[in-house]
Scaffold this motif. Sequence first.
Motif, PDB file in Angstrom:
ATOM      1  N   UNK A  19     -32.716  -6.614  24.556  1.00 37.24           N
ATOM      2  CA  UNK A  19     -32.760  -6.597  22.859  1.00 37.24           C
ATOM      3  C   UNK A  19     -31.547  -5.991  22.313  1.00 37.24           C
ATOM      4  N   UNK A  20     -30.890  -6.534  21.646  1.00 38.01           N
ATOM      5  CA  UNK A  20     -29.623  -6.284  21.038  1.00 38.01           C
ATOM      6  C   UNK A  20     -28.666  -6.841  19.803  1.00 38.01           C
ATOM      7  N   UNK A  21     -28.561  -6.006  18.500  1.00 32.97           N
ATOM      8  CA  UNK A  21     -27.750  -6.590  17.954  1.00 32.97           C
ATOM      9  C   UNK A  21     -27.299  -8.519  18.238  1.00 32.97           C
ATOM     10  N   UNK A  22     -26.426  -8.868  19.144  1.00 36.35           N
ATOM     11  CA  UNK A  22     -26.295  -9.827  19.369  1.00 36.35           C
ATOM     12  C   UNK A  22     -26.907 -11.352  19.319  1.00 36.35           C
ATOM     13  N   UNK A  23     -28.152 -11.100  19.623  1.00 30.89           N
ATOM     14  CA  UNK A  23     -28.408 -11.959  19.418  1.00 30.89           C
ATOM     15  C   UNK A  23     -29.375 -12.531  17.818  1.00 30.89           C
ATOM     16  N   UNK A  24     -28.970 -11.913  16.967  1.00 34.10           N
ATOM     17  CA  UNK A  24     -29.161 -12.881  15.594  1.00 34.10           C
ATOM     18  C   UNK A  24     -27.567 -13.268  14.897  1.00 34.10           C
ATOM     19  N   UNK A  25     -26.646 -13.297  15.983  1.00 36.05           N
ATOM     20  CA  UNK A  25     -25.629 -13.632  15.983  1.00 36.05           C
ATOM     21  C   UNK A  25     -25.014 -14.855  16.547  1.00 36.05           C
ATOM     22  N   UNK A  26     -25.969 -15.055  18.182  1.00 32.57           N
ATOM     23  CA  UNK A  26     -25.464 -15.815  18.620  1.00 32.57           C
ATOM     24  C   UNK A  26     -26.996 -16.900  19.762  1.00 32.57           C
ATOM     25  N   UNK A  27     -26.912 -18.057  19.481  1.00 27.47           N
ATOM     26  CA  UNK A  27     -28.495 -18.504  19.408  1.00 27.47           C
ATOM     27  C   UNK A  27     -28.826 -18.733  20.999  1.00 27.47           C
ATOM     28  N   UNK A  28     -27.991 -18.240  21.827  1.00 32.16           N
ATOM     29  CA  UNK A  28     -28.394 -19.257  23.181  1.00 32.16           C
ATOM     30  C   UNK A  28     -27.194 -18.409  24.110  1.00 32.16           C
ATOM     31  N   UNK A  29     -26.873 -17.323  23.521  1.00 30.05           N
ATOM     32  CA  UNK A  29     -25.993 -16.613  24.163  1.00 30.05           C
ATOM     33  C   UNK A  29     -24.341 -16.540  24.322  1.00 30.05           C
ATOM     34  N   UNK A  30     -24.133 -17.648  23.894  1.00 33.50           N
ATOM     35  CA  UNK A  30     -22.599 -18.330  23.471  1.00 33.50           C
ATOM     36  C   UNK A  30     -22.787 -18.772  22.486  1.00 33.50           C
ATOM     37  N   UNK A  31     -23.661 -19.652  21.595  1.00 29.91           N
ATOM     38  CA  UNK A  31     -23.099 -20.690  20.954  1.00 29.91           C
ATOM     39  C   UNK A  31     -23.690 -19.379  19.353  1.00 29.91           C
ATOM     40  N   UNK A  32     -22.861 -20.462  18.197  1.00 31.49           N
ATOM     41  CA  UNK A  32     -23.103 -19.406  17.008  1.00 31.49           C
ATOM     42  C   UNK A  32     -23.800 -20.468  15.823  1.00 31.49           C
ATOM     43  N   UNK A  33     -24.593 -18.905  15.733  1.00 30.28           N
ATOM     44  CA  UNK A  33     -25.773 -18.804  14.682  1.00 30.28           C
ATOM     45  C   UNK A  33     -24.725 -18.127  13.111  1.00 30.28           C
ATOM     46  N   UNK A  34     -25.453 -18.736  12.337  1.00 33.15           N
ATOM     47  CA  UNK A  34     -24.814 -18.616  10.336  1.00 33.15           C
ATOM     48  C   UNK A  34     -24.234 -17.099  10.111  1.00 33.15           C
ATOM     49  N   UNK A  35     -24.966 -16.145  11.478  1.00 35.30           N
ATOM     50  CA  UNK A  35     -23.570 -15.010  11.257  1.00 35.30           C
ATOM     51  C   UNK A  35     -22.604 -14.731  11.846  1.00 35.30           C
ATOM     52  N   UNK A  36     -22.644 -14.940  12.878  1.00 33.46           N
ATOM     53  CA  UNK A  36     -20.626 -15.857  13.370  1.00 33.46           C
ATOM     54  C   UNK A  36     -19.991 -16.444  13.261  1.00 33.46           C
ATOM     55  N   UNK A  37     -20.714 -18.126  12.561  1.00 31.52           N
ATOM     56  CA  UNK A  37     -20.035 -18.476  11.566  1.00 31.52           C
ATOM     57  C   UNK A  37     -19.210 -18.084  10.516  1.00 31.52           C
ATOM     58  N   UNK A  38     -20.313 -17.391   9.695  1.00 30.96           N
ATOM     59  CA  UNK A  38     -19.501 -16.528   8.423  1.00 30.96           C
ATOM     60  C   UNK A  38     -18.796 -15.566   8.839  1.00 30.96           C
ATOM     61  N   UNK A  39     -18.285 -15.085  10.195  1.00 37.64           N
ATOM     62  CA  UNK A  39     -17.744 -14.162  10.647  1.00 37.64           C
ATOM     63  C   UNK A  39     -16.247 -14.831  10.793  1.00 37.64           C
ATOM     64  N   UNK A  40     -16.311 -15.667  11.281  1.00 42.06           N
ATOM     65  CA  UNK A  40     -15.103 -16.681  11.446  1.00 42.06           C
ATOM     66  C   UNK A  40     -14.624 -17.373  10.417  1.00 42.06           C
TER      67      UNK A  40
END
Length: 254
Positions: A192-213
């Motif tokens: 359990x760590x905050x990356x889970x809300x940025x990465x949908x499978x540990x590698x590819x991006x959720x919306x939060x990561x695409x927003x950062x990009x």
Amino acid sequence: MALAFDKVLLFGDSITQYAYNQDIGFCFGPAMQNIYCRKFDVIQRGFGGYNSDHAALMVDIIIEQETTPTSKIKLMVVFFGTNDSVVPEAPQHVPIPRYKDNLRKIVSSAEQAGARIVIVGPGPFNYHQWIIGREDRALERTTIRAREYCDAAIELAKELNVAVVPMWYLIMADLGWKEGDPIYGLAELAAENPLSSYLNDGLHYFDKAYTVEFNNVIKAIKAFYPELDPAIVNEKLPSWEKITSPDVLRAALE
């Protein structure tokens, strides 16, 4: 020609390929299209599983296909390294020196065509998400290796004086991590760590990561290539209220 649109080219691996998947919410590709609407065409060239070796082989052909007598590539957002950073035993691996050479080739080809470059460095990796259903590939990747390739992208961008968006550091900073803190995503730390809300499978991006990009690509464009700032680039054709007669539009179309 009035309706010949120059281009922004998004060139990368699966993270670029999936950057139009609006099922997850905010996505990088549509956001780029929206901000350059009526200004540049935004072209997606994302290839899942590809590494910088593939990219270096493809870049000249892609540039040639997207260049015409009336339409040029003005900007390339280049995002490789995520697959390069797998362990040497894995087939996608590219050693860091060759990764940097490949980026040099891509930058050189783009600059010869008159395009500006934003290099995007790999983001973090979350082991505990990735291993779900991939137990046989669990040791292919680590977030430490991803950071090393992000560092290489930063070094190469500084060497060539082009813009860089270091996603490893930007995502980690966005979730509140600071240098010296435990590094989220390592196998030996909590699942359990905050990356889970940025990465949908540990590698590819959720919306939060695409927003950062997206936010940081636009920031880099404004800092390095202000002439391509979306707020400055003119729209094609006059606004509707200025078209007081058909002749006004005819003249604008010439």
